[in-house]
Write a protein that holds these residues in place. Structure first.
Motif, PDB file in Angstrom:
ATOM      1  N   LEU A  23       0.824  -1.204   0.000  1.00  0.00           N
ATOM      2  CA  LEU A  23       0.000   0.000   0.000  1.00  0.00           C
ATOM      3  C   LEU A  23       0.864   1.262   0.000  1.00  0.00           C
ATOM      4  O   LEU A  23       0.504   2.261  -0.639  1.00  0.00           O
ATOM      5  N   ARG A  24       1.966   1.228   0.697  1.00  0.00           N
ATOM      6  CA  ARG A  24       2.847   2.403   0.684  1.00  0.00           C
ATOM      7  C   ARG A  24       3.403   2.635  -0.715  1.00  0.00           C
ATOM      8  O   ARG A  24       3.420   3.778  -1.212  1.00  0.00           O
ATOM      9  N   ASP A  25       3.863   1.565  -1.387  1.00  0.00           N
ATOM     10  CA  ASP A  25       4.391   1.719  -2.740  1.00  0.00           C
ATOM     11  C   ASP A  25       3.292   2.141  -3.716  1.00  0.00           C
ATOM     12  O   ASP A  25       3.530   2.930  -4.635  1.00  0.00           O
ATOM     13  N   ALA A  26       2.071   1.599  -3.533  1.00  0.00           N
ATOM     14  CA  ALA A  26       0.972   1.958  -4.421  1.00  0.00           C
ATOM     15  C   ALA A  26       0.592   3.425  -4.272  1.00  0.00           C
ATOM     16  O   ALA A  26       0.264   4.095  -5.258  1.00  0.00           O
ATOM     17  N   ASP A  27       0.653   3.935  -3.060  1.00  0.00           N
ATOM     18  CA  ASP A  27       0.335   5.342  -2.844  1.00  0.00           C
ATOM     19  C   ASP A  27       1.372   6.244  -3.504  1.00  0.00           C
ATOM     20  O   ASP A  27       1.024   7.290  -4.084  1.00  0.00           O
ATOM     21  N   ARG A  28       2.620   5.827  -3.449  1.00  0.00           N
ATOM     22  CA  ARG A  28       3.670   6.625  -4.101  1.00  0.00           C
ATOM     23  C   ARG A  28       3.520   6.589  -5.620  1.00  0.00           C
ATOM     24  O   ARG A  28       3.680   7.609  -6.303  1.00  0.00           O
ATOM     25  N   VAL A  29       3.209   5.430  -6.160  1.00  0.00           N
ATOM     26  CA  VAL A  29       3.042   5.302  -7.605  1.00  0.00           C
ATOM     27  C   VAL A  29       1.839   6.105  -8.086  1.00  0.00           C
ATOM     28  O   VAL A  29       1.863   6.689  -9.175  1.00  0.00           O
ATOM     29  N   THR A  30       0.782   6.163  -7.285  1.00  0.00           N
ATOM     30  CA  THR A  30      -0.391   6.955  -7.658  1.00  0.00           C
ATOM     31  C   THR A  30      -0.025   8.421  -7.847  1.00  0.00           C
ATOM     32  O   THR A  30      -0.465   9.074  -8.811  1.00  0.00           O
ATOM     33  N   GLY A  31       0.783   8.935  -6.947  1.00  0.00           N
ATOM     34  CA  GLY A  31       1.219  10.324  -7.092  1.00  0.00           C
ATOM     35  C   GLY A  31       2.073  10.549  -8.324  1.00  0.00           C
ATOM     36  O   GLY A  31       1.932  11.569  -9.008  1.00  0.00           O
ATOM     37  N   LEU A  32       2.939   9.577  -8.662  1.00  0.00           N
ATOM     38  CA  LEU A  32       3.770   9.724  -9.852  1.00  0.00           C
ATOM     39  C   LEU A  32       2.939   9.648 -11.125  1.00  0.00           C
ATOM     40  O   LEU A  32       3.218  10.349 -12.103  1.00  0.00           O
ATOM     41  N   LEU A  33       1.915   8.786 -11.133  1.00  0.00           N
ATOM     42  CA  LEU A  33       1.052   8.696 -12.305  1.00  0.00           C
ATOM     43  C   LEU A  33       0.268   9.987 -12.524  1.00  0.00           C
ATOM     44  O   LEU A  33       0.120  10.452 -13.658  1.00  0.00           O
ATOM     45  N   GLU A  34      -0.209  10.579 -11.442  1.00  0.00           N
ATOM     46  CA  GLU A  34      -0.943  11.842 -11.571  1.00  0.00           C
ATOM     47  C   GLU A  34      -0.027  12.976 -12.010  1.00  0.00           C
ATOM     48  O   GLU A  34      -0.451  13.848 -12.772  1.00  0.00           O
ATOM     49  N   CYS A  35       1.211  12.952 -11.574  1.00  0.00           N
ATOM     50  CA  CYS A  35       2.151  13.982 -12.023  1.00  0.00           C
ATOM     51  C   CYS A  35       2.469  13.840 -13.506  1.00  0.00           C
ATOM     52  O   CYS A  35       2.789  14.825 -14.176  1.00  0.00           O
ATOM     53  N   ASP A  36       2.392  12.608 -14.028  1.00  0.00           N
ATOM     54  CA  ASP A  36       2.653  12.371 -15.441  1.00  0.00           C
ATOM     55  C   ASP A  36       1.437  12.668 -16.305  1.00  0.00           C
ATOM     56  O   ASP A  36       1.507  12.547 -17.530  1.00  0.00           O
ATOM     57  N   GLY A  37       0.313  13.019 -15.701  1.00  0.00           N
ATOM     58  CA  GLY A  37      -0.874  13.359 -16.455  1.00  0.00           C
ATOM     59  C   GLY A  37      -1.881  12.242 -16.610  1.00  0.00           C
ATOM     60  O   GLY A  37      -2.873  12.394 -17.332  1.00  0.00           O
ATOM     61  N   ILE A  38      -1.668  11.112 -15.952  1.00  0.00           N
ATOM     62  CA  ILE A  38      -2.598   9.983 -16.024  1.00  0.00           C
ATOM     63  C   ILE A  38      -3.588  10.131 -14.876  1.00  0.00           C
ATOM     64  O   ILE A  38      -3.247   9.921 -13.708  1.00  0.00           O
ATOM     65  N   ARG A  39      -4.812  10.498 -15.202  1.00  0.00           N
ATOM     66  CA  ARG A  39      -5.846  10.715 -14.185  1.00  0.00           C
ATOM     67  C   ARG A  39      -6.769   9.509 -14.028  1.00  0.00           C
ATOM     68  O   ARG A  39      -7.375   9.346 -12.965  1.00  0.00           O
ATOM     69  N   ASP A  40      -6.900   8.719 -15.078  1.00  0.00           N
ATOM     70  CA  ASP A  40      -7.788   7.555 -15.033  1.00  0.00           C
ATOM     71  C   ASP A  40      -7.010   6.384 -14.427  1.00  0.00           C
ATOM     72  O   ASP A  40      -6.346   5.616 -15.133  1.00  0.00           O
ATOM     73  N   ILE A  41      -7.074   6.255 -13.122  1.00  0.00           N
ATOM     74  CA  ILE A  41      -6.349   5.218 -12.386  1.00  0.00           C
ATOM     75  C   ILE A  41      -7.373   4.367 -11.640  1.00  0.00           C
ATOM     76  O   ILE A  41      -8.160   4.889 -10.845  1.00  0.00           O
ATOM     77  N   LYS A  42      -7.353   3.083 -11.905  1.00  0.00           N
ATOM     78  CA  LYS A  42      -8.220   2.140 -11.196  1.00  0.00           C
ATOM     79  C   LYS A  42      -7.365   1.111 -10.489  1.00  0.00           C
ATOM     80  O   LYS A  42      -6.215   0.876 -10.857  1.00  0.00           O
ATOM     81  N   MET A  43      -7.939   0.484  -9.481  1.00  0.00           N
ATOM     82  CA  MET A  43      -7.174  -0.376  -8.577  1.00  0.00           C
ATOM     83  C   MET A  43      -7.722  -1.791  -8.617  1.00  0.00           C
ATOM     84  O   MET A  43      -8.932  -2.021  -8.702  1.00  0.00           O
ATOM     85  N   ILE A  44      -6.813  -2.761  -8.551  1.00  0.00           N
ATOM     86  CA  ILE A  44      -7.154  -4.176  -8.382  1.00  0.00           C
ATOM     87  C   ILE A  44      -6.453  -4.670  -7.125  1.00  0.00           C
ATOM     88  O   ILE A  44      -5.225  -4.549  -7.006  1.00  0.00           O
ATOM     89  N   VAL A  45      -7.224  -5.199  -6.206  1.00  0.00           N
ATOM     90  CA  VAL A  45      -6.671  -5.755  -4.966  1.00  0.00           C
ATOM     91  C   VAL A  45      -6.501  -7.257  -5.178  1.00  0.00           C
ATOM     92  O   VAL A  45      -7.479  -7.983  -5.397  1.00  0.00           O
ATOM     93  N   ASN A  46      -5.284  -7.716  -5.117  1.00  0.00           N
ATOM     94  CA  ASN A  46      -4.957  -9.115  -5.410  1.00  0.00           C
ATOM     95  C   ASN A  46      -4.696  -9.880  -4.111  1.00  0.00           C
ATOM     96  O   ASN A  46      -4.370  -9.295  -3.078  1.00  0.00           O
ATOM     97  N   ARG A  47      -4.889 -11.194  -4.196  1.00  0.00           N
ATOM     98  CA  ARG A  47      -4.601 -12.127  -3.092  1.00  0.00           C
ATOM     99  C   ARG A  47      -5.414 -11.798  -1.836  1.00  0.00           C
ATOM    100  O   ARG A  47      -4.868 -11.645  -0.732  1.00  0.00           O
ATOM    101  N   VAL A  48      -6.696 -11.685  -2.021  1.00  0.00           N
ATOM    102  CA  VAL A  48      -7.595 -11.396  -0.903  1.00  0.00           C
ATOM    103  C   VAL A  48      -8.014 -12.716  -0.257  1.00  0.00           C
ATOM    104  O   VAL A  48      -8.442 -13.649  -0.945  1.00  0.00           O
ATOM    105  N   ARG A  49      -7.893 -12.796   1.050  1.00  0.00           N
ATOM    106  CA  ARG A  49      -8.295 -13.978   1.810  1.00  0.00           C
ATOM    107  C   ARG A  49      -9.379 -13.579   2.805  1.00  0.00           C
ATOM    108  O   ARG A  49      -9.136 -12.807   3.743  1.00  0.00           O
ATOM    109  N   THR A  50     -10.574 -14.118   2.586  1.00  0.00           N
ATOM    110  CA  THR A  50     -11.703 -13.755   3.424  1.00  0.00           C
ATOM    111  C   THR A  50     -11.551 -14.271   4.839  1.00  0.00           C
ATOM    112  O   THR A  50     -11.970 -13.614   5.799  1.00  0.00           O
ATOM    113  N   ASP A  51     -10.936 -15.455   5.000  1.00  0.00           N
ATOM    114  CA  ASP A  51     -10.791 -16.006   6.346  1.00  0.00           C
ATOM    115  C   ASP A  51      -9.878 -15.155   7.204  1.00  0.00           C
ATOM    116  O   ASP A  51     -10.140 -14.961   8.402  1.00  0.00           O
TER     117      ASP A  51
END
Length: 335
Positions: A221-249
């Motif tokens: 999550l820390r790395d994803a938050d940093r990458v989100t800021g870099l993508l927005e600085c590059d002009g990419i506003r359409d950013i969607k997220m996929i959460v992988n390896r989710v364990r309900t238990d």
């Protein structure tokens, strides 16, 4: 007053045992199973409304946005499933009858061809196209299972990348794909390398959309938050997220953050939630993506739903997983 009399010689008529259907002396009885004797009529059965997250398999998704849609799949942290997501979403789009070109932008450690089972068919790369040693159509590897899916690798794993290769060279490749004689693809998926160094900057340069892959742990999550800021600085506003390896238990046991917690921390629209599945390792070793398995697995269905939402630029809503109640000593006695 007139009176009726029986004519002489006419016998007395008897009522028939089985009257004809054309005449009825009495009104027909109402069937009891349709109209019960009780005054209150039975309530109609309640039909449960289908959840909105289910796909409408009886129609093809409507492609929104200008084509080609150049989407970069990134995360910042390595090992969270970028290449697996690119392979499965790319083939899901191809199965939905869209033309897809997947570019493996990881120069030194390319793995997308292994996950697709195309490692023995990569004879030319994008570097040889730029050097003039081959044509672009020779470097594109067409999948045998779905002919509308093609793979383009930047370089071979042990080759040295020239210093002149950068974002402008990747933009030239994307423009060449747009203007090729076979037609412009609907989607161009770019598998971004891990980190935020020069390879990351090169991969995100031609993109106008981004899929951010993360797992429910604090380091990703820390790395994803940093990458989100870099993508927005590059002009990419359409950013969607996929959460992988989710364990309900583990979420119920408060050992893992839920998808809702991840979405609240990053503040990004949710494209999909992929459950933990042991079939991922088997499909990786076989070079056979999850979405092609029969019968499909839960992770494969989740990737197909994410691809469906990507086509229509839709998102899903995260739900809260109820926590299991803590069982104490007196719970065994009904307390």
């Amino acid at each position: 007053m007139l009176s009726l009399h029986r004519l002489p010689g006419v016998p007395t008529a008897k009522p028939p045992l089985f009257p004809s259907t054309s005449t009825f002396t009495h009104p027909p009885r109402r069937p009891t199973f349709l109209f019960p004797q009780s005054k209150t009529l039975p309530k109609p059965p309640k039909f449960h409304k289908s959840p909105t997250a289910l796909l409408q398999w009886n129609r093809k998704p409507q492609l929104s946005g200008e084509t080609p849609r150049v989407v970069v799949v990134t995360s910042g942290k390595g090992g969270v499933g970028k290449t697996t997501t690119t392979a499965n979403i790319g083939l899901s789009l191809a199965r939905l009858d869209f033309s897809v070109v997947a570019i493996d932008a990881d120069v030194g450690l390319r793995n997308l061809d292994l996950l697709l089972g195309l490692e023995n068919r990569v004879n030319y790369t994008a570097l040889e196209v730029l050097n003039g040693d081959c044509r672009l159509d020779q470097a594109l590897v067409r999948d045998k299972r779905w002919s509308n899916f093609e793979l383009l690798c930047i370089s071979k794993p042990r080759s040295k990348l020239p210093l002149g290769f950068g974002g402008k060279a990747l933009i030239w490749l994307v423009d060449a794909l747009k203007s090729r004689t076979e037609g412009c693809p609907d989607f161009i998926l770019i598998d971004c390398p891990a980190g935020i160094d020069a390879g990351f900057i090169t991969a995100i340069t031609p993109a106008n959309e981004a899929i951010l892959i993360t797992t429910p742990d604090i380091t990703a999550l820390r790395d994803a938050d940093r990458v989100t800021g870099l993508l927005e600085c590059d002009g990419i506003r359409d950013i969607k997220m996929i959460v992988n390896r989710v364990r309900t238990d583990m979420i119920k046991g408060e050992d893992m953050m839920s998808v809702l917690d991840v979405q609240e921390m990053l503040g990004l629209p949710l494209l999909g939630a992929i459950p933990e599945d042991s079939e991922v390792i088997r499909s990786t070793n076989r070079g056979y993506p999850l979405v092609l398995n029969k019968p499909p697995t839960l992770a494969g269905l989740a990737f197909e739903q994410a691809a469906w939402r990507l086509v229509e630029q839709d998102t899903m809503q995260a739900v809260m997983v109820e926590e299991e109640p803590k069982r104490g000593f007196f719970s065994f006695f009904g307390g």
